[in-house]
Write a protein that holds these residues in place. Structure first.
Motif, PDB file in Angstrom:
ATOM      1  N   GLY A   9      41.831  55.034  23.431  1.00 47.66           N
ATOM      2  CA  GLY A   9      42.864  54.863  24.439  1.00 47.66           C
ATOM      3  C   GLY A   9      42.599  55.726  25.662  1.00 47.66           C
ATOM      4  O   GLY A   9      41.702  56.565  25.678  1.00 47.66           O
ATOM      5  N   GLY A  10      43.417  55.509  26.692  1.00 50.50           N
ATOM      6  CA  GLY A  10      43.264  56.288  27.904  1.00 50.50           C
ATOM      7  C   GLY A  10      44.076  55.730  29.046  1.00 50.50           C
ATOM      8  O   GLY A  10      44.900  54.824  28.849  1.00 50.50           O
ATOM      9  N   TRP A  36      46.103  44.795  14.820  1.00 49.29           N
ATOM     10  CA  TRP A  36      46.465  45.719  15.900  1.00 49.29           C
ATOM     11  C   TRP A  36      47.889  45.404  16.341  1.00 49.29           C
ATOM     12  O   TRP A  36      48.204  44.245  16.624  1.00 49.29           O
ATOM     13  CB  TRP A  36      45.533  45.582  17.092  1.00 49.29           C
ATOM     14  CG  TRP A  36      44.212  46.274  16.938  1.00 49.29           C
ATOM     15  CD1 TRP A  36      43.021  45.709  16.602  1.00 49.29           C
ATOM     16  CD2 TRP A  36      43.955  47.669  17.141  1.00 49.29           C
ATOM     17  NE1 TRP A  36      42.040  46.663  16.567  1.00 49.29           N
ATOM     18  CE2 TRP A  36      42.572  47.868  16.911  1.00 49.29           C
ATOM     19  CE3 TRP A  36      44.742  48.757  17.497  1.00 49.29           C
ATOM     20  CZ2 TRP A  36      41.978  49.124  17.016  1.00 49.29           C
ATOM     21  CZ3 TRP A  36      44.150  49.997  17.605  1.00 49.29           C
ATOM     22  CH2 TRP A  36      42.784  50.180  17.363  1.00 49.29           C
ATOM     23  N   TYR A  37      48.710  46.442  16.413  1.00 55.98           N
ATOM     24  CA  TYR A  37      50.051  46.365  16.945  1.00 55.98           C
ATOM     25  C   TYR A  37      50.133  47.288  18.156  1.00 55.98           C
ATOM     26  O   TYR A  37      49.303  48.169  18.347  1.00 55.98           O
ATOM     27  CB  TYR A  37      51.086  46.841  15.920  1.00 55.98           C
ATOM     28  CG  TYR A  37      51.414  45.889  14.814  1.00 55.98           C
ATOM     29  CD1 TYR A  37      50.556  45.740  13.722  1.00 55.98           C
ATOM     30  CD2 TYR A  37      52.603  45.154  14.816  1.00 55.98           C
ATOM     31  CE1 TYR A  37      50.874  44.873  12.681  1.00 55.98           C
ATOM     32  CE2 TYR A  37      52.927  44.290  13.788  1.00 55.98           C
ATOM     33  CZ  TYR A  37      52.059  44.165  12.726  1.00 55.98           C
ATOM     34  OH  TYR A  37      52.386  43.317  11.690  1.00 55.98           O
ATOM     35  N   ARG A  38      51.192  47.100  18.932  1.00 55.22           N
ATOM     36  CA  ARG A  38      51.474  48.052  20.005  1.00 55.22           C
ATOM     37  C   ARG A  38      52.975  48.245  20.130  1.00 55.22           C
ATOM     38  O   ARG A  38      53.758  47.364  19.775  1.00 55.22           O
ATOM     39  CB  ARG A  38      50.887  47.582  21.334  1.00 55.22           C
ATOM     40  CG  ARG A  38      51.508  46.318  21.911  1.00 55.22           C
ATOM     41  CD  ARG A  38      50.741  45.884  23.150  1.00 55.22           C
ATOM     42  NE  ARG A  38      51.314  44.680  23.746  1.00 55.22           N
ATOM     43  CZ  ARG A  38      50.756  44.018  24.751  1.00 55.22           C
ATOM     44  NH1 ARG A  38      49.592  44.431  25.262  1.00 55.22           N
ATOM     45  NH2 ARG A  38      51.338  42.947  25.237  1.00 55.22           N
ATOM     46  N   ALA A  91      51.189  50.992  26.197  1.00 57.93           N
ATOM     47  CA  ALA A  91      51.833  51.149  24.891  1.00 57.93           C
ATOM     48  C   ALA A  91      50.988  52.087  24.039  1.00 57.93           C
ATOM     49  O   ALA A  91      49.851  52.412  24.390  1.00 57.93           O
ATOM     50  CB  ALA A  91      51.960  49.804  24.182  1.00 57.93           C
ATOM     51  N   VAL A  92      51.547  52.479  22.913  1.00 57.93           N
ATOM     52  CA  VAL A  92      50.754  53.098  21.857  1.00 57.93           C
ATOM     53  C   VAL A  92      50.258  51.974  20.957  1.00 57.93           C
ATOM     54  O   VAL A  92      51.045  51.134  20.514  1.00 57.93           O
ATOM     55  CB  VAL A  92      51.566  54.119  21.052  1.00 57.93           C
ATOM     56  CG1 VAL A  92      50.701  54.727  19.945  1.00 57.93           C
ATOM     57  CG2 VAL A  92      52.106  55.214  21.967  1.00 57.93           C
ATOM     58  N   TYR A  93      48.970  51.961  20.715  1.00 65.37           N
ATOM     59  CA  TYR A  93      48.336  50.918  19.909  1.00 65.37           C
ATOM     60  C   TYR A  93      48.020  51.475  18.515  1.00 65.37           C
ATOM     61  O   TYR A  93      47.458  52.565  18.391  1.00 65.37           O
ATOM     62  CB  TYR A  93      47.066  50.420  20.592  1.00 65.37           C
ATOM     63  CG  TYR A  93      47.354  49.525  21.766  1.00 65.37           C
ATOM     64  CD1 TYR A  93      47.890  50.029  22.944  1.00 65.37           C
ATOM     65  CD2 TYR A  93      47.103  48.151  21.699  1.00 65.37           C
ATOM     66  CE1 TYR A  93      48.174  49.201  24.023  1.00 65.37           C
ATOM     67  CE2 TYR A  93      47.374  47.310  22.767  1.00 65.37           C
ATOM     68  CZ  TYR A  93      47.912  47.848  23.931  1.00 65.37           C
ATOM     69  OH  TYR A  93      48.196  47.022  24.997  1.00 65.37           O
ATOM     70  N   THR A 108      46.974  55.243  19.307  1.00 61.94           N
ATOM     71  CA  THR A 108      46.248  55.731  20.480  1.00 61.94           C
ATOM     72  C   THR A 108      46.950  55.200  21.726  1.00 61.94           C
ATOM     73  O   THR A 108      47.320  54.026  21.795  1.00 61.94           O
ATOM     74  CB  THR A 108      44.758  55.317  20.434  1.00 61.94           C
ATOM     75  OG1 THR A 108      44.057  55.924  21.520  1.00 61.94           O
ATOM     76  CG2 THR A 108      44.563  53.811  20.472  1.00 61.94           C
ATOM     77  N   GLN A 109      47.165  56.059  22.694  1.00 62.15           N
ATOM     78  CA  GLN A 109      47.937  55.710  23.887  1.00 62.15           C
ATOM     79  C   GLN A 109      47.056  54.979  24.892  1.00 62.15           C
ATOM     80  O   GLN A 109      45.962  55.448  25.232  1.00 62.15           O
ATOM     81  CB  GLN A 109      48.508  56.974  24.539  1.00 62.15           C
ATOM     82  CG  GLN A 109      49.243  56.728  25.851  1.00 62.15           C
ATOM     83  CD  GLN A 109      50.563  56.018  25.661  1.00 62.15           C
ATOM     84  OE1 GLN A 109      51.365  56.394  24.794  1.00 62.15           O
ATOM     85  NE2 GLN A 109      50.814  54.986  26.460  1.00 62.15           N
ATOM     86  N   VAL A 110      47.566  53.862  25.372  1.00 59.43           N
ATOM     87  CA  VAL A 110      46.942  53.118  26.467  1.00 59.43           C
ATOM     88  C   VAL A 110      47.929  53.079  27.618  1.00 59.43           C
ATOM     89  O   VAL A 110      49.064  52.624  27.455  1.00 59.43           O
ATOM     90  CB  VAL A 110      46.566  51.690  26.032  1.00 59.43           C
ATOM     91  CG1 VAL A 110      46.096  50.868  27.233  1.00 59.43           C
ATOM     92  CG2 VAL A 110      45.497  51.721  24.956  1.00 59.43           C
ATOM     93  N   THR A 111      47.500  53.558  28.764  1.00 60.58           N
ATOM     94  CA  THR A 111      48.337  53.557  29.953  1.00 60.58           C
ATOM     95  C   THR A 111      47.598  52.832  31.069  1.00 60.58           C
ATOM     96  O   THR A 111      46.465  53.198  31.410  1.00 60.58           O
ATOM     97  CB  THR A 111      48.680  54.979  30.396  1.00 60.58           C
ATOM     98  OG1 THR A 111      49.339  55.666  29.321  1.00 60.58           O
ATOM     99  CG2 THR A 111      49.609  54.956  31.610  1.00 60.58           C
ATOM    100  N   VAL A 112      48.245  51.806  31.602  1.00 58.57           N
ATOM    101  CA  VAL A 112      47.660  51.029  32.695  1.00 58.57           C
ATOM    102  C   VAL A 112      48.537  51.251  33.922  1.00 58.57           C
ATOM    103  O   VAL A 112      49.690  50.831  33.968  1.00 58.57           O
ATOM    104  CB  VAL A 112      47.586  49.543  32.342  1.00 58.57           C
ATOM    105  CG1 VAL A 112      46.871  48.783  33.462  1.00 58.57           C
ATOM    106  CG2 VAL A 112      46.897  49.329  31.013  1.00 58.57           C
TER     107      VAL A 112
END
Length: 114
Positions: A9-10, A36-38, A91-93, A108-112
């Motif tokens: 993530g990132g 995979w969920y988010r 989201a957190v995945y 793992t955090q994904v930030t867009v």
């Protein structure tokens, strides 16, 4: 002890890509469908993508054509390639499998964001 370890993530800008990894044990990898969920802030956890032991895949409508789930047998790892990311993908995945009950990784955090 159940092992599901997410990484990758990132923080990215809209339109960019990320690849998430879910490392697991050989026994889990060989016998169970991995998902995979988010979960975005204030929202319910939602299913994003699924891959069976045989390699069959399914996707949420919101990510079809942008995300690809795959598995690496040698590394016993499931990947989620995410392209053309949007702000609403933030989201957190989590990766998941079910054996009577649900088992989850730590996320793992994904930030867009621009």
């Amino acid at each position: 002890q159940v092992q599901l370890v997410e990484s990758g993530g990132g923080l990215v800008q809209p339109g960019e890509s990320l690849r998430l990894s879910c490392a697991t044990s050989r026994s889990i990898f060989r016998f169970y469908t991995i998902k995979w969920y988010r979960q975005a802030p204030g929202k319910q956890r939602e299913l994003v993508a699924t891959i069976s032991v045989q390699g069959s895949t399914n996707y949420a409508d919101s990510v079809k054509g942008r995300f690809t789930i795959s598995r690496d047998n040698a590394k016993t790892t499931v990947y989620l390639q995410m392209n053309s990311l949007k702000a609403e993908d933030t989201a957190v995945y989590y990766c998941n499998f079910r054996n009577i009950q649900d088992y989850w990784g730590q996320g793992t955090q994904v930030t867009v964001s621009s």
